[in-house]
Enzyme design. Structure first.
Site, short mmCIF file in Angstrom:
data_model
loop_
_atom_site.label_atom_id
_atom_site.label_comp_id
_atom_site.label_asym_id
_atom_site.label_seq_id
_atom_site.Cartn_x
_atom_site.Cartn_y
_atom_site.Cartn_z
N GLU A 30 10.79 24.72 37.35
CA GLU A 30 11.65 24.81 38.54
C GLU A 30 12.40 26.14 38.51
O GLU A 30 12.97 26.52 37.49
CB GLU A 30 12.63 23.64 38.57
CG GLU A 30 13.76 23.74 39.58
CD GLU A 30 13.28 23.90 41.01
OE1 GLU A 30 13.92 24.68 41.75
OE2 GLU A 30 12.27 23.27 41.40
N TYR A 209 21.70 6.56 60.28
CA TYR A 209 21.54 5.44 59.35
C TYR A 209 22.44 5.69 58.15
O TYR A 209 22.91 6.81 57.92
CB TYR A 209 20.08 5.27 58.92
CG TYR A 209 19.42 6.48 58.32
CD1 TYR A 209 19.52 6.78 56.95
CD2 TYR A 209 18.66 7.35 59.11
CE1 TYR A 209 18.90 7.88 56.40
CE2 TYR A 209 18.04 8.47 58.57
CZ TYR A 209 18.16 8.73 57.22
OH TYR A 209 17.55 9.83 56.67
N ASP A 287 4.70 18.70 50.47
CA ASP A 287 4.86 19.61 51.60
C ASP A 287 4.00 20.86 51.48
O ASP A 287 3.62 21.44 52.50
CB ASP A 287 6.33 20.02 51.74
CG ASP A 287 7.17 18.97 52.45
OD1 ASP A 287 6.60 17.99 52.96
OD2 ASP A 287 8.41 19.15 52.50
#
Length: 393
Positions: A30, A209, A287
């Site tokens: 990362e 929500y 993605d």
């Protein structure tokens, strides 16, 4: 076997857990110095939470989530209910896994807690991926070469790995942008909002929500725009901008937007469908492979399903069998994920129909469907266990 996973977002963490569950050694790389997820709320349908249970993380995720009872679709101008679908105990009983709503950061923490610290390389930028017949590797900005039997690129919508594998291919602006905000649920308790609400209007829709055990209200206000908006989770909206964009909407919507405090504005982007995600010992996931508009609440779910199938396809595989195993993974996932991309785009078009006959016909269709079905149309995807069919095409 050894694997390198590039990117510690939701897809990369899920891939790491799935590959470790299959018995492989994983190094998660990362580029940021800390595991910090940006964004706000995320919805996890039963097809995703079923896999989180397999990863051994469902209890931890559920403990930080809200469990909505239902979702109400409403008209923009006066809040008239178009239809309502079950999400709570009924969905869990029907699909064998719960429907959860959670803050992205809480989901990331719950997944990351199961990854041994020694398996994570933070503050490490990958600047290239290569391979030969026997191995694959990721080259870092410091010139180090991390070598393994396969590389999984879960490096997001702006994936560099996708360009390295398949050439220049930019993210596509969807002609929609959104305002997003989080506010204490107690601050809107007087508004009598539905548990989960989706308000439909001309060129816009408004979603709310609860997340973080019901303590926060997540707000997403989507609007159509021809002006390419910045793809950023941290770009702030101008004061009152969201109220001007949703002028004339029902009083509860405007009250939420007025009380929201800090509001962020971001452009919604997608990626064009690919004919393949893998080359030899390297594959895309999440993605980077199939970024989609969020109008079916399935973006993160599809990345989690990718991870589950990836680990399953690589179970009991030796290094020599990696390219063939990645072919199986892509065969099992590409069609379904690409189909959800298209389904999400169509939902956005339906949500934003202009007032008049088209919107009236849509509302009538939705009401008729809800009269016959307890769960919304996308629930057909929730019922599919991606590990049931080992050679789905």
């Amino acid at each position: 076997m050894r694997a390198i996973v590039v990117g510690a977002g939701i897809g990369g963490l899920a891939a790491t857990l799935s590959l470790r569950r299959a018995g492989h050694e994983v190094t998660l790389v990362e580029q940021t110095p800390r595991l910090t997820e940006t964004g706000a709320g995320i919805q996890l349908a039963p097809n995703a939470t079923r896999e989180l249970r397999r990863f051994g993380r469902l209890d931890e995720v559920a403990a930080q989530s809200a469990r909505p009872a239902d979702v109400s679709f409403r008209t923009w101008s006066d809040g008239t209910e178009i239809c309502r679908y079950a999400l709570g105990r009924e969905a869990e009983d029907a699909f064998g896994a719960p429907y959860l709503q959670i803050h992205r950061a809480d989901l990331q923490r719950a997944l990351a807690a199961a990854v041994p610290p020694g398996a994570v390389r933070l503050d490490t930028q990958v600047v290239g991926i290569g391979q030969d017949d026997a191995s694959a590797w990721a080259t870092t900005a410091d010139g180090e070469r991390l070598v393994a039997d396969l590389v999984v690129a879960a490096d997001g919508i702006r994936s560099a790995a996708r360009q390295w594998l398949f050439g220049t291919d930019e993210a596509i602006f969807s002609r929609t942008a959104a305002y997003r905000a989080l506010l204490p649920a107690a601050e809107v308790a007087d508004l009598d909002l539905p548990d989960t609400g989706v308000w439909l209007g001309p060129g816009r829709h408004f979603v709310h929500y609860r997340v973080r055990r019901g303590e926060l209200l997540n707000v997403v206000a989507v609007f159509t725009t021809e002006v390419a908006a910045q793809e950023s989770w941290t770009a702030r909206a101008e004061p009152g901008e969201q109220l001007r964009e949703f002028e004339g909407w029902a009083a509860p919507v405007l009250s939420v937007l007025e009380r929201a405090g800090q509001v962020f504005r971001y452009g919604i982007h997608t990626r064009a469908p690919l004919a393949r995600w893998n080359v030899g010992r390297v594959t895309l996931l999440g993605d980077s492979a199939h970024a989609m508009v969020p109008f079916q609440a399935q973006g993160a779910a599809q990345a989690i399903l990718d991870a589950a199938v990836l680990g399953d396809s690589l179970a009991d595989v030796t290094p020599d069998g990696v390219p063939e195993a990645l072919e199986r993974y892509v065969r099992r996932r590409l069609g379904t994920a690409t189909g959800m991309q298209a389904r999400s785009a169509r939902a956005g078009e339906e949500f934003h129909l202009p007032d008049g006959p088209e919107a009236q016909a849509r509302n009538a269709r939705m009401a008729a469907y809800a009269a016959e079905h307890r769960f919304m149309p996308v629930a057909t995807a929730w019922a599919v266990d991606v590990l049931d069919d080992k050679e789905q095409t």
